[in-house]
Design an enzyme around this catalytic site. Structure first.
Site, PDB file in Angstrom:
ATOM      1  N   ASP A 137     -14.365   5.202  -0.666  1.00  0.00           N
ATOM      2  CA  ASP A 137     -15.031   4.628   0.505  1.00  0.00           C
ATOM      3  C   ASP A 137     -16.047   5.578   1.135  1.00  0.00           C
ATOM      4  OD1 ASP A 137     -13.711   2.240   0.310  1.00  0.00           O
ATOM      5  OD2 ASP A 137     -12.789   2.311   2.286  1.00  0.00           O
ATOM      6  N   TYR A 183      -0.677 -13.461  -0.547  1.00  0.00           N
ATOM      7  CA  TYR A 183      -0.078 -13.166  -1.858  1.00  0.00           C
ATOM      8  C   TYR A 183       1.255 -12.441  -1.712  1.00  0.00           C
ATOM      9  CZ  TYR A 183      -2.804  -8.715  -1.406  1.00  0.00           C
ATOM     10  OH  TYR A 183      -3.374  -7.537  -0.993  1.00  0.00           O
ATOM     11  N   ARG A 240       0.814  -1.224   0.000  1.00  0.00           N
ATOM     12  CA  ARG A 240       0.000   0.000   0.000  1.00  0.00           C
ATOM     13  C   ARG A 240       0.843   1.267   0.000  1.00  0.00           C
ATOM     14  NH1 ARG A 240      -5.658  -0.200   1.717  1.00  0.00           N
ATOM     15  NH2 ARG A 240      -6.293  -2.326   1.294  1.00  0.00           N
TER      16      ARG A 240
HETATM   17  C1  LIG Z   1      -8.485  -5.994   4.934  1.00  0.00           C
HETATM   18  C2  LIG Z   1      -8.739  -5.163   3.712  1.00  0.00           C
HETATM   19  C3  LIG Z   1      -8.213  -5.560   2.483  1.00  0.00           C
HETATM   20  C4  LIG Z   1      -8.494  -4.816   1.340  1.00  0.00           C
HETATM   21  N1  LIG Z   1      -7.968  -5.233   0.137  1.00  0.00           N
HETATM   22  C5  LIG Z   1      -8.243  -4.540  -0.982  1.00  0.00           C
HETATM   23  C6  LIG Z   1      -7.706  -4.958  -2.233  1.00  0.00           C
HETATM   24  O1  LIG Z   1      -6.945  -5.920  -2.315  1.00  0.00           O
HETATM   25  N2  LIG Z   1      -8.060  -4.241  -3.350  1.00  0.00           N
HETATM   26  C7  LIG Z   1      -8.886  -3.163  -3.288  1.00  0.00           C
HETATM   27  O2  LIG Z   1      -9.192  -2.574  -4.326  1.00  0.00           O
HETATM   28  N3  LIG Z   1      -9.398  -2.730  -2.105  1.00  0.00           N
HETATM   29  C8  LIG Z   1      -9.085  -3.376  -0.962  1.00  0.00           C
HETATM   30  N4  LIG Z   1      -9.563  -2.928   0.238  1.00  0.00           N
HETATM   31  C9  LIG Z   1     -10.397  -1.709   0.272  1.00  0.00           C
HETATM   32  C10 LIG Z   1      -9.523  -0.453   0.196  1.00  0.00           C
HETATM   33  O3  LIG Z   1      -8.543  -0.481   1.207  1.00  0.00           O
HETATM   34  C11 LIG Z   1     -10.365   0.811   0.358  1.00  0.00           C
HETATM   35  O4  LIG Z   1     -11.537   0.694  -0.407  1.00  0.00           O
HETATM   36  C12 LIG Z   1      -9.576   2.032  -0.125  1.00  0.00           C
HETATM   37  O5  LIG Z   1      -8.384   2.160   0.598  1.00  0.00           O
HETATM   38  C13 LIG Z   1     -10.422   3.287   0.024  1.00  0.00           C
HETATM   39  O6  LIG Z   1      -9.685   4.401  -0.422  1.00  0.00           O
HETATM   40  P1  LIG Z   1     -10.219   5.884  -0.156  1.00  0.00           P
HETATM   41  O7  LIG Z   1      -9.178   6.769  -0.748  1.00  0.00           O
HETATM   42  O8  LIG Z   1     -11.619   5.996  -0.584  1.00  0.00           O
HETATM   43  O9  LIG Z   1     -10.239   6.031   1.435  1.00  0.00           O
HETATM   44  P2  LIG Z   1      -9.058   5.993   2.490  1.00  0.00           P
HETATM   45  O10 LIG Z   1      -7.951   5.132   2.026  1.00  0.00           O
HETATM   46  O11 LIG Z   1      -9.669   5.690   3.793  1.00  0.00           O
HETATM   47  O12 LIG Z   1      -8.505   7.485   2.492  1.00  0.00           O
HETATM   48  C14 LIG Z   1      -9.206   8.525   3.101  1.00  0.00           C
HETATM   49  C15 LIG Z   1      -8.200   9.625   3.456  1.00  0.00           C
HETATM   50  O13 LIG Z   1      -8.905  10.786   3.865  1.00  0.00           O
HETATM   51  C16 LIG Z   1      -8.268  11.347   4.992  1.00  0.00           C
HETATM   52  N5  LIG Z   1      -9.306  12.114   5.706  1.00  0.00           N
HETATM   53  C17 LIG Z   1     -10.383  11.613   6.354  1.00  0.00           C
HETATM   54  N6  LIG Z   1     -11.139  12.619   6.833  1.00  0.00           N
HETATM   55  C18 LIG Z   1     -10.540  13.773   6.457  1.00  0.00           C
HETATM   56  C19 LIG Z   1     -10.852  15.159   6.637  1.00  0.00           C
HETATM   57  N7  LIG Z   1     -11.960  15.533   7.318  1.00  0.00           N
HETATM   58  N8  LIG Z   1     -10.030  16.108   6.114  1.00  0.00           N
HETATM   59  C20 LIG Z   1      -8.905  15.728   5.438  1.00  0.00           C
HETATM   60  N9  LIG Z   1      -8.548  14.434   5.239  1.00  0.00           N
HETATM   61  C21 LIG Z   1      -9.363  13.469   5.731  1.00  0.00           C
HETATM   62  C22 LIG Z   1      -7.754  10.138   5.766  1.00  0.00           C
HETATM   63  O14 LIG Z   1      -6.703  10.493   6.644  1.00  0.00           O
HETATM   64  C23 LIG Z   1      -7.283   9.249   4.612  1.00  0.00           C
HETATM   65  O15 LIG Z   1      -5.944   9.507   4.250  1.00  0.00           O
HETATM   66  C24 LIG Z   1      -9.288  -3.645   1.419  1.00  0.00           C
HETATM   67  C25 LIG Z   1      -9.784  -3.222   2.651  1.00  0.00           C
HETATM   68  C26 LIG Z   1      -9.499  -3.961   3.787  1.00  0.00           C
HETATM   69  C27 LIG Z   1     -10.056  -3.485   5.107  1.00  0.00           C
END
Ligand SMILES: Cc1cc2nc3c(=O)[nH]c(=O)nc-3n(C[C@H](O)[C@H](O)[C@H](O)COP(=O)(O)OP(=O)(O)OC[C@H]3O[C@@H](n4cnc5c(N)ncnc54)[C@H](O)[C@@H]3O)c2cc1C
Length: 379
Positions: free
Chosen positions: A272, A194, A102
């Site tokens: 997410d 993996y 990651r």
């Molecule tokens: C065990 C596990 C395994 C997974 N494996 C996979 C996989 O193999 N492949 C895959 O596609 N997905 C996988 N996922 C899902 C994936 O990790 C998430 O869907 C993805 O990381 C979401 O990305 P995002 O950018 O939407 O959110 P996040 O990664 O949660 O990023 C959100 C960011 O926003 C910041 N933030 C939050 N609130 C604020 C605010 N108010 N102001 C400023 N910044 C803020 C946080 O600090 C964070 O950096 C897995 C999840 C889990 C739990």
């Protein structure tokens, strides 16, 4: 209308936020990412990026970087609780899937953002109350999004799904040069293993059903002894691997329903914050990557809110299908009754041997989808 010269704020510097920032910057927008953490970072774990997400990375010109950081997966092998192989589902030449650490994925995206002129501001906690004056605000602030309730009108917090994931990395004695994802199915639990980082590390995700998540946080350090005890029903490779775990974290898995509305005024949800899902199809981040491409393309091609509403309509349907399929995998992987589990695995094994094309075609809607090939007039 085009995004050329638009001022765009992205809230959140995760995979979704950085990818969105890059997609908009490549189309000529002026983009700032606001991340509340003091640095861009990710948990020490792996992430699978399937072909539908890889196509976006290629379209963004990140082929070389993806090849450098990502271990190419040959496919998915399904195994029984004993470690016996049940079925092999090869990716084949058209479904390039890569396995990333990651932290490497964040480096890859943030380096590309820096080159494209995106400004990343750290230590910035943005909320709907202290919203910015940008033309467009992309709320990619994750499953605990502060913007989601404001956009959707639904104040409910993300719900515990009844599943907990243990995550660990284990060095390999020798670099693995060829391989893929192995999934071991057990009663009420499964384990995914993996290789990462040129095969020098193995990523382990061990998932179990559990009624409650009492801890304060969303994840916490756990004990390798507890991990071994909770998964001692597994034989074969899992039994050999777990004694090598030295550091492990336990995560409560939380999710929401797909909201009716992803857009309010000039704020739009992505990743997410819109669709946190069970990771049993490894699609959460991949859907965020697809979202990023589609959002930038819609906003580039349609004036005002039409672009945002078009994005919402297209993404809602696809993401809802992915979430349903991910939830169904919980049942497929976790069959409690040993007789039913053996019967289901026999069918899988026979299907894999006699009609391998059936599995391949079954997921065509997911992995063969190419958001970068959609005609720009329709997006
Ligand atoms: C065990 C596990 C395994 C997974 N494996 C996979 C996989 O193999 N492949 C895959 O596609 N997905 C996988 N996922 C899902 C994936 O990790 C998430 O869907 C993805 O990381 C979401 O990305 P995002 O950018 O939407 O959110 P996040 O990664 O949660 O990023 C959100 C960011 O926003 C910041 N933030 C939050 N609130 C604020 C605010 N108010 N102001 C400023 N910044 C803020 C946080 O600090 C964070 O950096 C897995 C999840 C889990 C739990």
């Amino acid at each position: 209308m085009s995004v050329q010269g638009m001022d765009i704020a992205v809230i959140g510097g995760g995979v979704g936020g950085l990818c969105a920032a890059l997609c908009f910057a490549r189309r000529g927008a002026s983009v700032r990412v606001y991340e509340r953490a003091a640095e861009l970072s990710e948990v020490g774990a792996g992430i699978q990026v399937s072909a539908n997400g890889m196509r976006v990375l290629h379209a963004l010109g990140l082929t070389e970087q993806a090849q450098h950081f990502g271990f190419e997966s040959k496919g998915l092998t399904l195994n029984a609780v004993t470690g016996r192989r049940v079925a092999i589902l090869p990716n084949g030449p058209t479904r390039e899937t890569r396995l990333f650490h990651r932290a490497d994925m964040i480096t890859l995206l943030s380096d590309a953002c820096a080159e494209a002129g995106v400004e990343v501001l750290l230590g910035e906690n943005i909320s709907p109350e202290n919203r910015l004056s940008s033309d467009l605000i992309v709320a990619a602030d994750g499953v605990k999004s502060a913007f989601r309730p404001w956009v959707t009108g639904d104040e409910r917090a993300a719900q515990f799904t009844g599943q907990v994931a243990w995550r660990a990395l284990v060095p390999t004695p020798e670099p693995i040069t060829e391989g893929g994802v192995n999934l071991y199915m057990g009663p009420g639990r499964h384990v995914v293993v993996y290789p990462l980082r040129a095969g020098r590390l193995l990523n382990i995700v061990a998932v179990e059903e559990t009624r409650t998540w009492n801890d304060e946080g969303w994840h916490n350090a756990a004990s390798p002894t507890d991990l071994s005890a909770r998964f001692d029903v597994f034989g074969g490779a899992v039994a050999r691997l777990l004694p090598h775990v030295t550091d492990v974290f336990r995560w409560g898995l939380f999710g929401h329903r797909v909201p009716q509305s992803w857009v309010r005024e000039n704020v739009v949800l992505l990743g997410d914050s819109a669709h946190a899902m069970l990771p049993f199809l490894a699609q959460g981040a991949v859907m965020a990557i697809e979202d990023a491409w589609v959002l930038a393309q819609f906003v580039d091609n349609h004036p005002g809110t039409a672009g945002l509403v078009g994005y919402e309509a297209v993404r809602k349907e696809r993401v809802a299908r992915v979430m349903k399929e991910a939830a169904a995998n919980a049942h497929r992987f976790h069959i409690h009754n040993p007789v039913a589990a053996r019967a289901a695995q026999m069918v899988l094994g026979l299907g894999g041997r006699l009609a391998p094309g059936v599995f391949h075609r079954r997921y065509s809607w997911l992995y063969d989808h190419d958001v970068t090939a959609q005609a720009s007039s329709s997006t």
